[in-house]
Design an enzyme around this catalytic site. Structure first.
Site, PDB file in Angstrom:
ATOM      1  N   CYS A  61      -7.707  -0.707   1.399  1.00 45.52           N
ATOM      2  CA  CYS A  61      -6.182  -1.117   1.749  1.00 45.52           C
ATOM      3  C   CYS A  61      -6.735  -1.804   3.236  1.00 45.52           C
ATOM      4  CB  CYS A  61      -5.503  -0.331   2.208  1.00 45.52           C
ATOM      5  SG  CYS A  61      -4.702  -0.774   3.390  1.00 45.52           S
ATOM      6  N   CYS A  95       1.075  -1.366   0.250  1.00 37.09           N
ATOM      7  CA  CYS A  95      -0.544   0.159  -0.004  1.00 37.09           C
ATOM      8  C   CYS A  95       1.186   1.087  -0.198  1.00 37.09           C
ATOM      9  CB  CYS A  95      -1.105   0.152   1.119  1.00 37.09           C
ATOM     10  SG  CYS A  95      -1.386   1.277   1.424  1.00 37.09           S
ATOM     11  N   CYS A 111      -8.807  -4.745  -9.429  1.00 34.19           N
ATOM     12  CA  CYS A 111      -8.370  -3.979 -11.386  1.00 34.19           C
ATOM     13  C   CYS A 111      -7.643  -2.692 -10.182  1.00 34.19           C
ATOM     14  CB  CYS A 111      -8.747  -3.042 -12.161  1.00 34.19           C
ATOM     15  SG  CYS A 111      -9.158  -1.961 -12.891  1.00 34.19           S
ATOM     16  N   CYS A 162       0.214   2.593   4.037  1.00 34.64           N
ATOM     17  CA  CYS A 162       0.460   2.837   5.171  1.00 34.64           C
ATOM     18  C   CYS A 162       1.738   1.289   4.858  1.00 34.64           C
ATOM     19  CB  CYS A 162      -0.593   1.937   5.910  1.00 34.64           C
ATOM     20  SG  CYS A 162      -1.020   0.742   5.011  1.00 34.64           S
ATOM     21  N   CYS A 191      -5.203   0.767   6.000  1.00 32.90           N
ATOM     22  CA  CYS A 191      -5.370   1.681   5.753  1.00 32.90           C
ATOM     23  C   CYS A 191      -7.119   2.966   5.568  1.00 32.90           C
ATOM     24  CB  CYS A 191      -4.297   2.943   5.608  1.00 32.90           C
ATOM     25  SG  CYS A 191      -4.107   2.896   3.822  1.00 32.90           S
TER      26      CYS A 191
HETATM   27 FE    FE Z   1      -2.997   1.117   3.662  1.00 34.08          FE
END
Ligand code: FE
Length: 132
Positions: free
Chosen positions: A97, A48, A120, A51, A100
């Site tokens: 995610c 990510c 995607c 984070c 976060c």
């Molecule tokens: Fe994240």
């Protein structure tokens, strides 16, 4: 449960680019074929961009031809959260995610075997770390 990472918009703006903020925190979509990882074929992990939670592996990446990085599966069962997205007059499954709550992209049931799923994902939401 994945421990949550919470920041205010002002705090996110300090650590994300304008494009990352627009995509990750406001649910935007990058232009197809514009992202830095669409054509990336190197072996590694996709984290990510907000984070650093591990989200996807290069082993699950495939060329969907859509212009966005596409994966047949998440890196782990707990890394991706989902939500129903009914904007743009479409029913889509949003991928976020789990740590976060960043918007990552959408999940469609038209991917290749073995899962039949297509994650995607915006390059802007990802940070690639090459395998050593
Ligand atoms: Fe994240």
């Amino acid at each position: 449960m994945v421990p949550k990472s919470k920041k205010t918009d002002a705090e996110w703006k300090e650590v994300l680019t304008d494009e990352q903020f627009r995509v990750m925190r406001k649910g935007g979509t990058e232009q197809p074929f514009s992202g830095e990882y669409n054509d990336n074929k190197e072996a590694g992990e996709y984290l990510c961009a907000g984070c650093s939670a591990p989200l996807f592996s290069s082993t699950d990446k495939f060329n969907s031809g859509t212009g966005w990085p596409s994966f047949t599966a998440p890196g782990s069962e707990t890394s991706i959260a989902t939500d129903a997205d009914t904007t743009l007059y479409m029913e889509r499954t949003e991928a976020l995610c789990a740590k976060c709550d960043a918007h990552l992209g959408h999940i469609f049931p038209d991917g290749p075997e073995p899962t039949g799923m297509r994650y995607c994902i915006n390059s802007a939401s990802l940070k690639f770390v090459k395998n050593e």
